[in-house]
Design a protein around this motif. Structure first.
Motif, PDB file in Angstrom:
ATOM      1  N   SER A 189     -39.254   5.926  -1.195  1.00 23.28           N
ATOM      2  CA  SER A 189     -39.256   5.008  -2.508  1.00 23.28           C
ATOM      3  C   SER A 189     -38.691   5.617  -3.891  1.00 23.28           C
ATOM      4  CB  SER A 189     -40.656   4.554  -2.544  1.00 23.28           C
ATOM      5  OG  SER A 189     -41.574   5.375  -2.314  1.00 23.28           O
ATOM      6  N   PHE A 190     -38.843   7.076  -3.645  1.00 23.65           N
ATOM      7  CA  PHE A 190     -38.210   7.951  -4.874  1.00 23.65           C
ATOM      8  C   PHE A 190     -36.818   7.351  -5.219  1.00 23.65           C
ATOM      9  CE2 PHE A 190     -36.364  12.172  -6.130  1.00 23.65           C
ATOM     10  CZ  PHE A 190     -36.931  11.901  -7.620  1.00 23.65           C
ATOM     11  N   VAL A 191     -36.034   7.149  -4.069  1.00 25.98           N
ATOM     12  CA  VAL A 191     -34.611   6.552  -4.461  1.00 25.98           C
ATOM     13  C   VAL A 191     -34.261   5.136  -4.089  1.00 25.98           C
ATOM     14  CG1 VAL A 191     -33.456   8.990  -4.734  1.00 25.98           C
ATOM     15  CG2 VAL A 191     -33.810   7.653  -2.407  1.00 25.98           C
ATOM     16  N   ALA A 231     -41.426  12.394  -7.256  1.00 25.42           N
ATOM     17  CA  ALA A 231     -42.197  11.009  -7.320  1.00 25.42           C
ATOM     18  C   ALA A 231     -43.585  11.063  -7.757  1.00 25.42           C
ATOM     19  CB  ALA A 231     -42.057  10.367  -5.773  1.00 25.42           C
ATOM     20  N   PHE A 232     -44.260  12.316  -7.555  1.00 23.63           N
ATOM     21  CA  PHE A 232     -45.589  12.303  -7.964  1.00 23.63           C
ATOM     22  C   PHE A 232     -45.560  12.463  -9.537  1.00 23.63           C
ATOM     23  CE2 PHE A 232     -48.226  13.654  -4.145  1.00 23.63           C
ATOM     24  CZ  PHE A 232     -49.235  12.897  -4.390  1.00 23.63           C
ATOM     25  N   LEU A 233     -44.771  13.234 -10.054  1.00 26.52           N
ATOM     26  CA  LEU A 233     -44.371  13.293 -11.607  1.00 26.52           C
ATOM     27  C   LEU A 233     -44.304  11.942 -12.268  1.00 26.52           C
ATOM     28  CD1 LEU A 233     -42.582  16.970 -11.667  1.00 26.52           C
ATOM     29  CD2 LEU A 233     -45.155  16.500 -12.401  1.00 26.52           C
ATOM     30  N   ILE A 234     -43.558  11.440 -11.687  1.00 26.93           N
ATOM     31  CA  ILE A 234     -42.994  10.270 -12.475  1.00 26.93           C
ATOM     32  C   ILE A 234     -43.836   9.319 -12.345  1.00 26.93           C
ATOM     33  CG2 ILE A 234     -41.295   8.295 -12.100  1.00 26.93           C
ATOM     34  CD1 ILE A 234     -39.377  10.512 -11.093  1.00 26.93           C
ATOM     35  N   THR A 235     -44.741   9.039 -11.176  1.00 30.04           N
ATOM     36  CA  THR A 235     -45.764   8.086 -10.867  1.00 30.04           C
ATOM     37  C   THR A 235     -46.884   8.471 -11.930  1.00 30.04           C
ATOM     38  OG1 THR A 235     -45.356   7.757  -8.619  1.00 30.04           O
ATOM     39  CG2 THR A 235     -47.471   7.457  -9.493  1.00 30.04           C
ATOM     40  N   ASN A 236     -47.480   9.540 -12.248  1.00 28.79           N
ATOM     41  CA  ASN A 236     -48.343  10.279 -12.967  1.00 28.79           C
ATOM     42  C   ASN A 236     -48.152   9.843 -14.380  1.00 28.79           C
ATOM     43  OD1 ASN A 236     -49.916  10.899 -10.991  1.00 28.79           O
ATOM     44  ND2 ASN A 236     -50.495  12.970 -11.722  1.00 28.79           N
ATOM     45  N   ALA A 237     -46.826  10.240 -14.896  1.00 26.41           N
ATOM     46  CA  ALA A 237     -46.272  10.071 -16.106  1.00 26.41           C
ATOM     47  C   ALA A 237     -46.347   8.657 -16.507  1.00 26.41           C
ATOM     48  CB  ALA A 237     -44.982  10.929 -16.430  1.00 26.41           C
ATOM     49  N   GLU A 238     -45.772   7.975 -15.841  1.00 28.33           N
ATOM     50  CA  GLU A 238     -45.305   6.442 -16.325  1.00 28.33           C
ATOM     51  C   GLU A 238     -46.760   5.697 -16.151  1.00 28.33           C
ATOM     52  OE1 GLU A 238     -42.259   4.247 -14.776  1.00 28.33           O
ATOM     53  OE2 GLU A 238     -40.820   6.060 -14.804  1.00 28.33           O
ATOM     54  N   ALA A 271     -37.009  16.243 -16.080  1.00 28.36           N
ATOM     55  CA  ALA A 271     -36.343  16.784 -14.671  1.00 28.36           C
ATOM     56  C   ALA A 271     -36.588  16.215 -13.486  1.00 28.36           C
ATOM     57  CB  ALA A 271     -37.052  18.370 -14.514  1.00 28.36           C
ATOM     58  N   ALA A 272     -37.706  15.469 -13.410  1.00 32.28           N
ATOM     59  CA  ALA A 272     -38.062  14.659 -12.140  1.00 32.28           C
ATOM     60  C   ALA A 272     -36.981  13.549 -11.979  1.00 32.28           C
ATOM     61  CB  ALA A 272     -39.451  13.956 -12.150  1.00 32.28           C
ATOM     62  N   GLN A 273     -36.669  12.801 -13.207  1.00 31.12           N
ATOM     63  CA  GLN A 273     -35.731  11.696 -13.321  1.00 31.12           C
ATOM     64  C   GLN A 273     -34.219  12.462 -12.860  1.00 31.12           C
ATOM     65  OE1 GLN A 273     -36.314   8.753 -13.079  1.00 31.12           O
ATOM     66  NE2 GLN A 273     -38.131   7.868 -14.303  1.00 31.12           N
ATOM     67  N   ARG A 274     -33.955  13.310 -13.350  1.00 31.91           N
ATOM     68  CA  ARG A 274     -32.637  13.952 -13.101  1.00 31.91           C
ATOM     69  C   ARG A 274     -32.361  14.239 -11.811  1.00 31.91           C
ATOM     70  NH1 ARG A 274     -32.356  17.723 -18.339  1.00 31.91           N
ATOM     71  NH2 ARG A 274     -31.556  16.425 -19.627  1.00 31.91           N
ATOM     72  N   PHE A 275     -33.716  14.719 -11.051  1.00 29.77           N
ATOM     73  CA  PHE A 275     -33.539  15.025  -9.629  1.00 29.77           C
ATOM     74  C   PHE A 275     -33.362  13.821  -8.783  1.00 29.77           C
ATOM     75  CE2 PHE A 275     -35.694  15.857  -5.404  1.00 29.77           C
ATOM     76  CZ  PHE A 275     -34.413  16.850  -4.960  1.00 29.77           C
ATOM     77  N   ARG A 276     -33.801  12.805  -9.357  1.00 32.30           N
ATOM     78  CA  ARG A 276     -33.408  11.471  -8.544  1.00 32.30           C
ATOM     79  C   ARG A 276     -31.950  11.275  -8.083  1.00 32.30           C
ATOM     80  NH1 ARG A 276     -37.022   6.687 -11.078  1.00 32.30           N
ATOM     81  NH2 ARG A 276     -36.466   5.485  -9.046  1.00 32.30           N
ATOM     82  N   ARG A 277     -31.096  11.445  -9.303  1.00 29.57           N
ATOM     83  CA  ARG A 277     -29.725  11.278  -8.757  1.00 29.57           C
ATOM     84  C   ARG A 277     -29.126  12.408  -7.868  1.00 29.57           C
ATOM     85  NH1 ARG A 277     -31.458   8.146 -11.870  1.00 29.57           N
ATOM     86  NH2 ARG A 277     -31.460   7.324  -9.780  1.00 29.57           N
ATOM     87  N   VAL A 278     -29.528  13.551  -7.865  1.00 25.16           N
ATOM     88  CA  VAL A 278     -29.416  14.557  -6.855  1.00 25.16           C
ATOM     89  C   VAL A 278     -29.726  14.262  -5.455  1.00 25.16           C
ATOM     90  CG1 VAL A 278     -29.891  16.935  -6.290  1.00 25.16           C
ATOM     91  CG2 VAL A 278     -29.327  16.625  -8.544  1.00 25.16           C
TER      92      VAL A 278
END
Length: 459
Positions: free
Chosen positions: A411-413, A307-314, A351-358
């Motif tokens: 909230s990540f998922v 979630a941190f990675l996605i937040t920072n990147a977007e 990789a972070a977005q893919r892990f969301r599905r997991v």
């Protein structure tokens, strides 16, 4: 009945509908309370005084003319200043946005509130660009906790929580990306709802992280929380992630309480780093619900990191041009986090977005056995204004980065969560997350109502 005697949204709407109170008198009383105390609290950045009185007059005329009336008739409210409000710049907590042209129309949820008869009093302080857990804004000052003004209201929806906790308005709207409704609700002793990702349209609001952003309400009671949530529902094609779901009126659902629901308590990661008071609050909630079973949410730490990675990147991608054009106009802490996000490798984001599905699949497995899972909303009660570190696992760590350790994995998922206050007499409140499967806001609110009825938020 005097406006000062009216505290809850439902109570106000009923009094105005019956003619026991006028919407204009209620609005004027609320504006007077803001004038008297908001200089100390710092909840508002903009007060829409003329609009509020005009809307209140329109409500009174409609009632007197026998026109159809909305469920929030005459109820004063305010919104986080990332919601578009006609005639106001959509600040999003920033100095930069304050120089942009004013909004030419209201955000969609503001339109829905007005259609329900609610009266807008203004726009509320927030952490810059919603990247904050403290409510300390470098440009507009901190949102202080009305329960103890030396403490934080939390962020990034700090003004939204402070305005309700101070009694300025009975309900407010905020946003939650990584915990920005749940943490302020916990700090200020309020009920908050982060619905399922895609449940409420974000049309007309300033974004932070599109794949994680949610909107939702704050209130001082579960009944009011359900009332405003019912008004906000409905699909809108302008928000591409807004799902086509049936509108589920939950005002009557909360009376069912916890009966028939399978409730467990999150262990492991969700107990490891909380201070004793937060764990005691969680245990009190579990005991009130006869929830004896503890479950492990697998890979929660990885979910938080992703979630941190996605937040920072977007977030950094959204603000890249502003970072280039006027870096000195950012809060330095916010600017540095965005700059760090701009340097993240794209492969990490993927990789972070893919892990969301997991992680989503792992949570679905848990909800095959349980209807609701309880967890802390924050590892501490409200810290002091200006405090920079908190103790986590016996170590001092940066406060801003760690206040969302229990909210980010959820909230990540995009799971629905009600934040419920638990408070011992004479103490600052803690918050408990009531987490349910996607689209089961009814489960969240039913359990929240059961906890409210158990009297866990004693002042």
């Amino acid at each position: 009945m005097t406006p000062a005697a009216l505290r809850g949204a439902r109570e106000i709407a009923q009094a105005v509908t019956r003619g026991d109170a006028s919407a204009k008198d209620v609005a004027q009383a609320a504006l007077a309370a803001i004038d008297a105390r908001d200089g100390e609290i710092g909840a508002f950045t903009d007060i829409t005084r003329e609009r509020a009185l005009s809307e209140a007059d329109a409500v009174d005329r409609a009632r007197d003319a026998g026109e159809p009336l909305g469920p929030l008739l005459g109820v004063p409210y305010a919104v986080k200043n990332l919601f578009g409000v006609t005639g106001l710049p959509t600040r999003a907590g920033s100095k930069i946005n304050a120089t942009y042209p004013p909004a030419i129309e209201d955000a969609l949820l503001v339109q829905r509130m007005r259609a329900a008869g609610a009266v807008l009093l203004g726009a509320l302080n927030m952490g810059e660009y919603a990247y904050d857990f403290t409510g300390e804004n470098a440009h507009y000052g901190p949102s202080r906790n009305p329960l103890d003004p030396s403490r934080m209201a939390g962020g990034s929806s700090g003004g939204s929580a402070a305005a309700v906790a101070a009694g300025f308005v009975p309900i407010s709207l905020g946003s939650d990306t990584n915990g920005s409704i749940r943490v302020p609700a916990a700090f200020c002793g309020l009920y908050g709802l982060k619905p399922t990702y895609g449940r409420l349209p974000r049309t007309g609001t300033f974004p932070f992280c599109d794949s994680l952003d949610h909107l939702g309400p704050f209130a001082r009671s579960v009944a009011d929380l359900a009332l405003v949530y019912d008004v906000l529902q409905g699909h809108d094609a302008s928000d591409p992630v807004c799902a086509r779901r049936p509108i589920e009126m939950l005002g009557s659902e909360i009376a069912k309480g916890r009966d028939g629901l399978r409730i467990a308590v999150a262990g492991g990661y969700f107990r490891a780093d909380a201070e004793p008071g937060a764990l005691a609050a969680l245990d009190r909630a579990a005991k009130a619900l006869d929830a004896d079973d503890e479950v492990d949410i697998p890979r929660a730490a990885e979910a938080r990191a992703a979630a941190f990675l996605i937040t920072n990147a977007e977030g950094s991608a959204l603000h890249l041009e502003r970072l280039r054009a006027c870096p000195a106009d950012f809060d330095p802490d916010t600017r540095d986090r965005f700059l760090a996000g701009a340097m993240l490798p794209a492969s990490w984001y993927v990789a972070a977005q893919r892990f969301r599905r997991v992680f989503e699949a792992a949570m679905a497995d848990l909800f095959a056995s349980w209807d609701v899972i309880l967890a802390p909303a924050a590892p501490t009660s409200a810290p002091r204004i200006g405090q920079k570190t908190i103790s986590i696992g016996g170590k001092d760590v940066p406060l801003r980065a760690h206040m969302g350790i229990y909210t980010q994995p959820i909230s990540f998922v995009g799971l629905p969560v009600a934040a419920v206050p638990v408070r011992a007499p004479g103490a600052m409140p803690y918050g408990v997350q009531v987490i349910a499967a996607p689209w089961r806001e009814d489960h969240c609110l039913r359990v929240a109502a059961a906890l409210e009825a158990a009297g866990l938020n004693a002042a």
